[in-house]
Each structure stands twice: as structure tokens, then as C-alpha cells.
Design an enzyme around this catalytic site. Structure first.
Site, short mmCIF file in Angstrom:
data_model
loop_
_atom_site.label_atom_id
_atom_site.label_comp_id
_atom_site.label_asym_id
_atom_site.label_seq_id
_atom_site.Cartn_x
_atom_site.Cartn_y
_atom_site.Cartn_z
N HIS A 34 -6.80 10.23 -1.69
CA HIS A 34 -7.09 9.00 -0.93
C HIS A 34 -7.05 9.17 0.58
CE1 HIS A 34 -5.73 7.52 -4.98
NE2 HIS A 34 -6.94 7.03 -4.88
N HIS A 49 4.29 6.50 -4.51
CA HIS A 49 3.00 7.15 -4.70
C HIS A 49 3.12 8.15 -5.85
CE1 HIS A 49 -0.31 9.94 -3.96
NE2 HIS A 49 -0.92 8.91 -3.40
N GLU A 61 0.85 -1.20 0.00
CA GLU A 61 0.00 0.00 0.00
C GLU A 61 0.89 1.25 0.00
OE1 GLU A 61 -3.28 1.00 -0.30
OE2 GLU A 61 -2.11 2.85 -0.26
N HIS A 97 -2.62 14.61 -8.08
CA HIS A 97 -2.62 13.47 -7.13
C HIS A 97 -1.26 13.39 -6.45
CE1 HIS A 97 -3.09 8.81 -6.56
NE2 HIS A 97 -3.19 9.48 -5.42
FE FE2 Z 1 -3.15 8.72 -3.39
#
Ligand code: FE2
Length: 131
Positions: free
Chosen positions: A119, A46, A16, A52
Site C-alpha cells: 500500500h 497492520h 488508518e 504484506h
Molecule cells: Fe499495507
């Protein structure tokens, strides 16, 4: 009604990319300084684009057995490729990695949170022992 604690997500950083990974020695001698590295996207990078990106990381220290945490750092990542020419045109990016130096005579837990503009909120924690 939701509370802040309902909003924090956590996961294994190896699968993740949003988790703030805390790297530090497990223990330190009383009176010495502990270098703490916090890295979002350590295993899986990321995205870092105008649309983003990781916007900030915060770190806290909670001494063992105490109720209130101490904020030990807050870091804003302010450049994500935007310029007067438009999104993703500057080639200037702040990477979501920071290092802070902590002194404590108490054992406890380092807690880190990170915020992705798409997110949401993520968290992680690491115990340290003062010898
Ligand atoms: Fe993200």
C-alpha cells in the site's frame, strides 16, 4: 509526471493502519534529549506477513524556518515470517515500532514516513518546541 510528494498518503491513525504515529513530548528544554517513538499500526495493527508488511520507517527533523530536513533515523523491518520452509513459517517477525532519541536546540517538526510493500508510502508529522 508524478513526483514523490504525490505518492505520500496521510490519514487519521485511528482509522488508518499505515500511518506512522509519532509519540514524543511537545516540548523539551535546550540541551536535553527527546525520546521519539514511531509506531505503525498503533490503533489498528497492520498485517505482518511475508506477503504484506511494513518494510521500513524513516524520520526527519525540519528546524522551524529552514529549508532542508535532517534525517534522524532509518529503520528496516527485515523479518516477516519467511524461512527456508516457505512464507509465514518462521514465527519470526519484526514489529514496525522504533524509538530514537533526538537532541536539538531548535524548535521544528519531526516528519516520519513508512512504507507498506503493498500500500505504498505514508507520512505524518509532529511539531516540537525547544524552550
Ligand atoms: Fe499495507
Amino acid at each position: 509526471m508524478s513526483t514523490m510528494k504525490d505518492l505520500y498518503q496521510s490519514a487519521d491513525f485511528k482509522s488508518e493502519k499505515h500511518v506512522p504515529v509519532i509519540d514524543a513530548e511537545d516540548s523539551l528544554k535546550k540541551g536535553s534529549a527527546l525520546q521519539v517513538n514511531i509506531n505503525v499500526g498503533k490503533e489498528i495493527p497492520h498485517p505482518n506477513t511475508t506477503e504484506h508488511h511494513i518494510a521500513w520507517v524513516e524520520a526527519y527533523f525540519l528546524p522551524k524556518g529552514e529549508k532542508f530536513p535532517y534525517q534522524i533515523g532509518r529503520f528496516e523491518f527485515a523479518s516477516h515470517g519467511g524461512s527456508s520452509q516457505g512464507p509465514n513459517t518462521s514465527t519470526i517477525y519484526t514489529q514496525p515500532t522504533v524509538t530514537l532519541v533526538l537532541k536539538t536546540e531548535k524548535s521544528g517538526t519531526i516528519l516520519a514516513s513508512s512504507y507498506c510493500n503493498i500500500h505504498g508510502l505514508w507520512e505524518n508529522a509532529k511539531d516540537i518546541t525547544v524552550e
